[in-house]
Design a protein around this motif. Structure first.
Motif, PDB file in Angstrom:
ATOM      1  N   PHE A 108       0.836  -1.199   0.000  1.00 54.38           N
ATOM      2  CA  PHE A 108       0.000   0.000   0.000  1.00 54.38           C
ATOM      3  C   PHE A 108       0.877   1.258   0.000  1.00 54.38           C
ATOM      4  N   VAL A 109       1.905   1.274   0.854  1.00 51.59           N
ATOM      5  CA  VAL A 109       2.824   2.423   0.908  1.00 51.59           C
ATOM      6  C   VAL A 109       3.563   2.563  -0.422  1.00 51.59           C
ATOM      7  N   TYR A 110       4.041   1.452  -0.964  1.00 57.96           N
ATOM      8  CA  TYR A 110       4.735   1.458  -2.255  1.00 57.96           C
ATOM      9  C   TYR A 110       3.852   2.075  -3.339  1.00 57.96           C
ATOM     10  N   ARG A 111       2.596   1.652  -3.392  1.00 59.37           N
ATOM     11  CA  ARG A 111       1.654   2.176  -4.395  1.00 59.37           C
ATOM     12  C   ARG A 111       1.359   3.639  -4.153  1.00 59.37           C
ATOM     13  N   ALA A 112       1.231   4.029  -2.892  1.00 58.77           N
ATOM     14  CA  ALA A 112       0.937   5.429  -2.569  1.00 58.77           C
ATOM     15  C   ALA A 112       2.101   6.335  -2.951  1.00 58.77           C
ATOM     16  N   VAL A 113       3.314   5.871  -2.737  1.00 60.62           N
ATOM     17  CA  VAL A 113       4.499   6.684  -3.046  1.00 60.62           C
ATOM     18  C   VAL A 113       4.681   6.827  -4.545  1.00 60.62           C
ATOM     19  N   LEU A 114       4.484   5.744  -5.285  1.00 64.96           N
ATOM     20  CA  LEU A 114       4.676   5.798  -6.732  1.00 64.96           C
ATOM     21  C   LEU A 114       3.483   6.386  -7.466  1.00 64.96           C
ATOM     22  N   GLY A 115       2.368   6.488  -6.771  1.00 65.44           N
ATOM     23  CA  GLY A 115       1.168   7.025  -7.410  1.00 65.44           C
ATOM     24  C   GLY A 115       0.412   5.929  -8.122  1.00 65.44           C
TER      25      GLY A 115
END
Length: 148
Positions: free
Chosen positions: A51-58
Motif C-alpha cells: 500500500f505504501v509502495y503504491r501510494a508513493v509511486l502514485g
C-alpha cells in the motif's frame, strides 16, 4: 541500471528473502504459539508495505480495473496464503533449509511446466534436452543437500 542487469539482481534478492522470511515468520509463529496468527501478521505487514509502495509511486492503474478481471486470477492469493501458512507451520519442525529446498523443487517443476506450455499467459519456452538436464541437475543438487 539497465533492466537486463536490474531484473536478475532483484530476483536474486527476492530469492535470498525467501529463507529469511521463512526463518523469521517460523520463529514468530513459534513465539506466538500460532503459525496462523504469524501468517496473518505477515500478510498485514506485506499488504501495508505494498500500500505504501503504491501510494508513493502514485496509482498508475485505477483500482476499479480489478472488477473486470477473471475470477480465477485471484487464486494466486490463495496460493500465497497456502505458502505463508505452510512455511510458517512446517519450517520450525522440519527445518528452514529443508522446507525451502522442497519449495525450490516445487518451483523448478511448476516453472518448467508453465514455461513449456505457456500456461497463464507466460512466454512459451519449450523444455529442450539441455533445459531438462539443467532442471534435473538442480533437482539432483537439492536431493544431495537433503541427504547430508
Amino acid at each position: 541500471m539497465s533492466e537486463s542487469l536490474r531484473d536478475p539482481i532483484v530476483m536474486l534478492l527476492a530469492g535470498i528473502g525467501i529463507p529469511v522470511f521463512a526463518a523469521l515468520n517460523a520463529q514468530l509463529g513459534a513465539r506466538l504459539g500460532s503459525p496462523a496468527l504469524a501468517a496473518l501478521v505477515f500478510a498485514v505487514v506485506a499488504f501495508s508495505s505494498i500500500f505504501v509502495y503504491r501510494a508513493v509511486l502514485g496509482p498508475s492503474v485505477p483500482l476499479s480495473n480489478l472488477l473486470h478481471q477473471p475470477a480465477h486470477l485471484f487464486f494466486a492469493g490463495v496460493l500465497f496464503a497456502f505458502y505463508i501458512l505452510s512455511i510458517t507451520t512446517i519450517a520450525p519442525r522440519f527445518g528452514v533449509g529443508n522446507a525451502v529446498f522442497f519449495v525450490l523443487l516445487g518451483q523448478i517443476l511448476s516453472a518448467g511446466v508453465i514455461d513449456h506450455f505457456g500456461l497463464f499467459g507466460a512466454a512459451r519456452l519449450e523444455i529442450s534436452g539441455l533445459r531438462a538436464a539443467g532442471m534435473l541437475l538442480m533437482a539432483g543438487g537439492l536431493f544431495l543437500i537433503q541427504r547430508s
